[in-house]
Design a protein around this motif. Sequence first.
Motif, PDB file in Angstrom:
ATOM      1  N   HIS A 187       0.804  -1.200  -0.015  1.00  0.00           N
ATOM      2  CA  HIS A 187       0.008  -0.154  -0.102  1.00  0.00           C
ATOM      3  C   HIS A 187       0.687   1.410   0.051  1.00  0.00           C
ATOM      4  O   HIS A 187       2.007   1.220   0.316  1.00  0.00           O
ATOM      5  N   ASP A 243       0.591   4.918   2.194  1.00  0.00           N
ATOM      6  CA  ASP A 243      -0.098   5.696   3.225  1.00  0.00           C
ATOM      7  C   ASP A 243      -1.063   6.634   2.791  1.00  0.00           C
ATOM      8  O   ASP A 243      -0.800   7.469   1.879  1.00  0.00           O
ATOM      9  N   HIS A 258       4.560   0.220   0.238  1.00  0.00           N
ATOM     10  CA  HIS A 258       5.507  -0.548   1.202  1.00  0.00           C
ATOM     11  C   HIS A 258       4.447  -1.494   2.044  1.00  0.00           C
ATOM     12  O   HIS A 258       3.406  -1.478   1.848  1.00  0.00           O
ATOM     13  N   ARG A 279       6.399   6.760  13.065  1.00  0.00           N
ATOM     14  CA  ARG A 279       6.137   7.402  11.993  1.00  0.00           C
ATOM     15  C   ARG A 279       5.592   8.475  11.848  1.00  0.00           C
ATOM     16  O   ARG A 279       4.509   8.979  12.535  1.00  0.00           O
TER      17      ARG A 279
HETATM   18 FE   LIG Z   1       1.900   1.952   5.681  1.00  0.00          FE
END
Ligand SMILES: [Fe+2]
Length: 295
Positions: free
Chosen positions: A113, A115, A255, A274
């Motif tokens: 995917h 983000d 990723h 993140r």
């Molecule tokens: Fe992700």
Amino acid sequence: MNRFIIQGMKMIHSNYKSSPLPIGIEVFGVDLKRQLDQVTVERIKEDVTKHRLVVFRNQGVVDGHRQVEISKWFGEIDNVSYAKHPMSPNIDIFRVSNDPVQGCTGVGITGWHIDGTFRSEPYSHSIYHMVSVAKSGGDTMFIPLTQVVESFSPEQREFLNHVWMLSDRCSHLCHPLIYPHPLTGRPTMCFHQGMTSGFVRDYDPTSGKLDLLNEEENKSVISAIQSAIESVTVYSHKWLETGDFILSDNLAVGHRAGSIPSSVETAGLRILHRVTVAGKTSPCKNTLQKQDCCY
Ligand SMILES: [Fe+2]
């Protein structure tokens, strides 16, 4: 690049070197914990756009404030309400772990995917720092999306050029599956193997009418994407205890998280911080750098 730069009365030494990775580059000679001169910051930003992925190793522990500060080189931070955890050091840090006491669990394991596909403007960049490294497993894997698109057969490309993904989140946004990257113009993809409720043919944002693909067509889209992914280079990043920091162009690389035993006793404690940077454009079939083009 080894140079001295005079800014006012201050002489700044920058020893910026890089070497290629299977996808992206690893940069040496930069301590991200310290304030960097603007020339170095601009060089890093250029390299993220050019190479899609920039990896720094041996950074030690970069605190949450500094990670957010670095992320702001690329734009405003976009944090989401579901991504809050009480152990997070900062409201803008999405803290991911294999221990629910330490962070949000089960993240990134549902498939390849990018983000933020549930946003009308998916995140432009994702910034990763591993705070605690698992003893085994827990790699993060990346794929180059332009190469994925280019590996479709001409027939698949013709078909997929008319396909839009439908997010399964409450916003139910529709994004073109294939579109030009807003900065580079290279073909890229907006997709999420774990957060898509279906696919739509030639979505018209003006009418909002959804011409949903049938089950067989959906399967052929999913199969074509999976086959293409399996044909391209995958960079599996093994996180090191010495402190890895990754800047990624979220619109240029897909990723997913590698498998990791959920037992902390077996795998050790994994904690990833993140930060996501707000996107500046909606994925748009034909236009570069055009704001609010599709919605
Ligand atoms: Fe992700």
